[in-house]
Motif scaffolding. Sequence first.
Motif, PDB file in Angstrom:
ATOM      1  N   PRO A 284      -8.184  15.657  29.858  1.00  0.00           N
ATOM      2  CA  PRO A 284      -7.014  15.171  30.595  1.00  0.00           C
ATOM      3  C   PRO A 284      -6.731  13.697  30.288  1.00  0.00           C
ATOM      4  N   ALA A 285      -5.491  13.316  30.469  1.00  0.00           N
ATOM      5  CA  ALA A 285      -5.078  11.934  30.194  1.00  0.00           C
ATOM      6  C   ALA A 285      -5.641  10.978  31.242  1.00  0.00           C
ATOM      7  N   GLY A 286      -5.846   9.741  30.830  1.00  0.00           N
ATOM      8  CA  GLY A 286      -6.201   8.678  31.753  1.00  0.00           C
ATOM      9  C   GLY A 286      -7.671   8.549  32.103  1.00  0.00           C
ATOM     10  N   LEU A 287      -8.543   9.263  31.417  1.00  0.00           N
ATOM     11  CA  LEU A 287      -9.971   9.166  31.718  1.00  0.00           C
ATOM     12  C   LEU A 287     -10.586   7.936  31.062  1.00  0.00           C
ATOM     13  N   ALA A 288     -11.558   7.361  31.741  1.00  0.00           N
ATOM     14  CA  ALA A 288     -12.354   6.302  31.125  1.00  0.00           C
ATOM     15  C   ALA A 288     -13.240   6.952  30.068  1.00  0.00           C
TER      16      ALA A 288
ATOM     17  N   ALA B 183      -9.809   5.378  23.096  1.00  0.00           N
ATOM     18  CA  ALA B 183     -10.787   6.096  23.908  1.00  0.00           C
ATOM     19  C   ALA B 183     -11.115   7.451  23.296  1.00  0.00           C
ATOM     20  N   SER B 184     -10.101   8.164  22.816  1.00  0.00           N
ATOM     21  CA  SER B 184     -10.375   9.474  22.230  1.00  0.00           C
ATOM     22  C   SER B 184     -11.220   9.333  20.969  1.00  0.00           C
TER      23      SER B 184
ATOM     24  N   LEU C 119       1.021  10.632  22.816  1.00  0.00           N
ATOM     25  CA  LEU C 119       0.229   9.552  23.406  1.00  0.00           C
ATOM     26  C   LEU C 119      -0.243   9.907  24.803  1.00  0.00           C
ATOM     27  N   ALA C 120       0.569  10.623  25.542  1.00  0.00           N
ATOM     28  CA  ALA C 120       0.197  10.969  26.912  1.00  0.00           C
ATOM     29  C   ALA C 120      -0.846  12.077  26.969  1.00  0.00           C
TER      30      ALA C 120
END
Length: 191
Positions: A172-176, A146-147, A138-139
């Motif tokens: 990378p993780a956490g992108l809009a 989103a993906s 998940l991380a």
Amino acid sequence: MIGRITGTLAAKQPPQVLVDVNGVCYEIDVPMSTFYNLPGIGEKVALLTHLAIREDAHLLYGFGSEVERAAFRELLKVSGIGAKTALSVLSGLSVNDLSAAIAAQEIGRIVKVPGIGKKTAERLLLELKGKPVFAGALASVPSAGASDDVRQALLALGYNERETAATVRELPAGLAVGEAIRQALRALSRA
């Protein structure tokens, strides 16, 4: 134990592939997520493998990524889940989707997989909750939703499934979503 096979893809017929390694062909069962990302017949392929030894057969299962193989191995530890069912789960849900379903305890997503009933899904959710392989998956992406949005956008722009999947995994993780699409397009333009 056979941990990895590298050779020439001799044949592919879902869910099985035939990999020729210096004249010896290995039959390998793969989840559909791996199957869709395979190169064409006659091209070089490398698969991480899991060898299952039974009384009547030695069976190889192949995976395109370590996360997928680790998820398969965790699924095998769940009582009532065998190799075929684990393969079915990974064919019906990506590791990220499975991780999201486990984190949210969404039984509805799990029972949609052929061969998984309500009781098996409940047991699967209970036994896999908190397992590192699913928390790590998940991380590794912006988020399951989103993906998927990024993947759909890239497919709509004409990129093929293989390059789209590989690019989305590298984000990378956490992108809009918008920024993830921009970075994916930059990465694809360099390729």
